[in-house]
Motif scaffolding. Sequence first.
Motif, PDB file in Angstrom:
ATOM      1  N   GLY A 180      -3.986   0.087  -3.274  1.00 40.62           N
ATOM      2  CA  GLY A 180      -4.933  -0.201  -4.346  1.00 40.62           C
ATOM      3  C   GLY A 180      -4.847  -1.607  -4.905  1.00 40.62           C
ATOM      4  O   GLY A 180      -5.576  -1.944  -5.842  1.00 40.62           O
ATOM      5  N   ILE A 181      -3.968  -2.457  -4.332  1.00 39.20           N
ATOM      6  CA  ILE A 181      -3.862  -3.853  -4.780  1.00 39.20           C
ATOM      7  C   ILE A 181      -4.644  -4.696  -3.774  1.00 39.20           C
ATOM      8  O   ILE A 181      -4.077  -5.278  -2.836  1.00 39.20           O
ATOM      9  CB  ILE A 181      -2.386  -4.308  -4.878  1.00 39.20           C
ATOM     10  N   GLY A 182      -5.949  -4.728  -3.967  1.00 40.49           N
ATOM     11  CA  GLY A 182      -6.802  -5.376  -2.975  1.00 40.49           C
ATOM     12  C   GLY A 182      -7.146  -6.815  -3.275  1.00 40.49           C
ATOM     13  O   GLY A 182      -7.859  -7.453  -2.482  1.00 40.49           O
ATOM     14  N   GLY A 183      -6.638  -7.360  -4.390  1.00 40.47           N
ATOM     15  CA  GLY A 183      -6.967  -8.734  -4.767  1.00 40.47           C
ATOM     16  C   GLY A 183      -6.671  -9.757  -3.691  1.00 40.47           C
ATOM     17  O   GLY A 183      -7.571 -10.531  -3.299  1.00 40.47           O
ATOM     18  N   ILE A 217       1.744  -7.392   4.933  1.00 37.15           N
ATOM     19  CA  ILE A 217       1.972  -7.170   3.498  1.00 37.15           C
ATOM     20  C   ILE A 217       0.641  -7.067   2.753  1.00 37.15           C
ATOM     21  O   ILE A 217       0.459  -6.192   1.897  1.00 37.15           O
ATOM     22  CB  ILE A 217       2.843  -8.304   2.920  1.00 37.15           C
ATOM     23  N   VAL A 218      -0.301  -7.954   3.084  1.00 39.82           N
ATOM     24  CA  VAL A 218      -1.612  -7.936   2.413  1.00 39.82           C
ATOM     25  C   VAL A 218      -2.323  -6.607   2.651  1.00 39.82           C
ATOM     26  O   VAL A 218      -2.843  -5.986   1.716  1.00 39.82           O
ATOM     27  CB  VAL A 218      -2.482  -9.108   2.913  1.00 39.82           C
ATOM     28  N   HIS A 219      -2.335  -6.145   3.900  1.00 43.36           N
ATOM     29  CA  HIS A 219      -3.011  -4.878   4.209  1.00 43.36           C
ATOM     30  C   HIS A 219      -2.282  -3.699   3.566  1.00 43.36           C
ATOM     31  O   HIS A 219      -2.916  -2.722   3.144  1.00 43.36           O
ATOM     32  CB  HIS A 219      -3.110  -4.682   5.718  1.00 43.36           C
ATOM     33  N   GLY A 220      -0.939  -3.791   3.510  1.00 40.48           N
ATOM     34  CA  GLY A 220      -0.184  -2.729   2.851  1.00 40.48           C
ATOM     35  C   GLY A 220      -0.485  -2.650   1.367  1.00 40.48           C
ATOM     36  O   GLY A 220      -0.669  -1.555   0.813  1.00 40.48           O
ATOM     37  N   LEU A 221      -0.562  -3.804   0.715  1.00 38.51           N
ATOM     38  CA  LEU A 221      -0.912  -3.824  -0.708  1.00 38.51           C
ATOM     39  C   LEU A 221      -2.305  -3.251  -0.926  1.00 38.51           C
ATOM     40  O   LEU A 221      -2.544  -2.508  -1.891  1.00 38.51           O
ATOM     41  CB  LEU A 221      -0.846  -5.259  -1.245  1.00 38.51           C
ATOM     42  N   GLU A 222      -3.216  -3.579  -0.020  1.00 37.29           N
ATOM     43  CA  GLU A 222      -4.584  -3.066  -0.135  1.00 37.29           C
ATOM     44  C   GLU A 222      -4.602  -1.544  -0.028  1.00 37.29           C
ATOM     45  O   GLU A 222      -5.375  -0.866  -0.732  1.00 37.29           O
ATOM     46  CB  GLU A 222      -5.460  -3.683   0.950  1.00 37.29           C
ATOM     47  N   ALA A 223      -3.742  -0.993   0.845  1.00 32.44           N
ATOM     48  CA  ALA A 223      -3.671   0.463   0.998  1.00 32.44           C
ATOM     49  C   ALA A 223      -3.180   1.140  -0.271  1.00 32.44           C
ATOM     50  O   ALA A 223      -3.490   2.310  -0.521  1.00 32.44           O
ATOM     51  CB  ALA A 223      -2.746   0.808   2.165  1.00 32.44           C
ATOM     52  N   ALA A 226       4.494   7.497   4.939  1.00 36.69           N
ATOM     53  CA  ALA A 226       5.673   6.630   5.094  1.00 36.69           C
ATOM     54  C   ALA A 226       5.412   5.457   6.024  1.00 36.69           C
ATOM     55  O   ALA A 226       6.189   4.496   6.042  1.00 36.69           O
ATOM     56  CB  ALA A 226       6.854   7.443   5.619  1.00 36.69           C
ATOM     57  N   ILE A 227       4.333   5.502   6.802  1.00 32.77           N
ATOM     58  CA  ILE A 227       4.085   4.464   7.800  1.00 32.77           C
ATOM     59  C   ILE A 227       3.818   3.118   7.132  1.00 32.77           C
ATOM     60  O   ILE A 227       4.365   2.080   7.535  1.00 32.77           O
ATOM     61  CB  ILE A 227       2.909   4.872   8.720  1.00 32.77           C
ATOM     62  N   THR A 228       2.973   3.100   6.101  1.00 37.38           N
ATOM     63  CA  THR A 228       2.606   1.835   5.452  1.00 37.38           C
ATOM     64  C   THR A 228       3.801   1.123   4.830  1.00 37.38           C
ATOM     65  O   THR A 228       3.999  -0.072   5.086  1.00 37.38           O
ATOM     66  CB  THR A 228       1.515   2.082   4.390  1.00 37.38           C
ATOM     67  N   PRO A 229       4.652   1.786   4.011  1.00 38.12           N
ATOM     68  CA  PRO A 229       5.801   1.061   3.459  1.00 38.12           C
ATOM     69  C   PRO A 229       6.777   0.573   4.516  1.00 38.12           C
ATOM     70  O   PRO A 229       7.362  -0.508   4.378  1.00 38.12           O
ATOM     71  CB  PRO A 229       6.461   2.082   2.517  1.00 38.12           C
TER      72      PRO A 229
END
Length: 338
Positions: A261-264, A253-259, A93-96
């Motif tokens: 699997g959206i690493g683009g 937001i970028v690091h959260g997306l990377e976590a 829950a930490i990342t979201p």
Amino acid sequence: MSVGLIALLDDIAALAKVAAASLDDIAGQAAKAGAKAAGVVIDDAAVTPRYVTGFSAARELPIIGKIALGSLKNKLLILLPAALILSLVAPQAITPLLMIGGLYLCYEGVEKVYALVLPHAAHAHESALETTSLDAKSVEDEKVAGAIKTDFILSAEIMAITLAAVPSGSMFTQALILAVVGLGITVLVYGGVALIVKADDLGLMLARVRTASAMGAFLRAIGKGLVTGMPYFLKVLGIVGTAAMIWVGGGIIVHGLEAYGIGGPAHLIHDAGEATAHAIPVLASVLRWIVEAAGAGIVGIVAGLIAIPVAGYAVSPLWRYLKSLLPRRKEALADGKK
């Protein structure tokens, strides 16, 4: 002296050595974790002075004191236990939650730019929203509440970075390190902010030095420089603070997306920074940071532009509707008691 007493004293000395080593270890871990959160600390220091501008000199330090106290409560009473509990029972829950906080920072920062570029539209947007504090009694209360709310997001990021940097161990050790980092960063940030906002008063005092010596002339020159330069410095710091909110929020937001699997976006920003650093090796570190901050800022601007209409047309109406239900609920409870 009996052998038993000597053995007891040896045991006490050994325990004291272990305790001292543990304290040194905690201090070292706290220093390392605090250093990793340095970027957010700088952003926090840059953001805060804009909440003090526009008030009389007599109110500047009391306002900073209120914000600092709110910041300590954020870190020690809310975020520290929440971070430990979440890391124990629901680490996913930490990342979201951090991403939601990052989105809020983007919204706040882009809203300031929006007000500068389109003041009439921004005023209409502000009028449609609820006030920052539900029971604010003055503009000062509004400013303090807004600063504490922004501090909460930045403090959450600081505590999350700190927790991630702390080696797995006992919960007591983790809690102590988080508390040391939280207290130290709060003193550092708000002590620095207090020095910044009172620098013009110091300059005025130095400018009034009447000593005829060379030292007196030097002090007067410094004082005049502070008095003349601080308003411009505060404006620049305000701009940096707004930019910091956007790039820090975008970075979260970028690091959260990377976590997830959206690493683009993260890879694109990283590759752009590396390419720039390789192109100009002399300034590699500085240029890498500038490019990566700019990339996070672009993401933050996009996120903030999306968040503004969402806040105006969805979040605020929903919040007003939920608030309207509270009086009805109270009336229903009162009728039930009768």
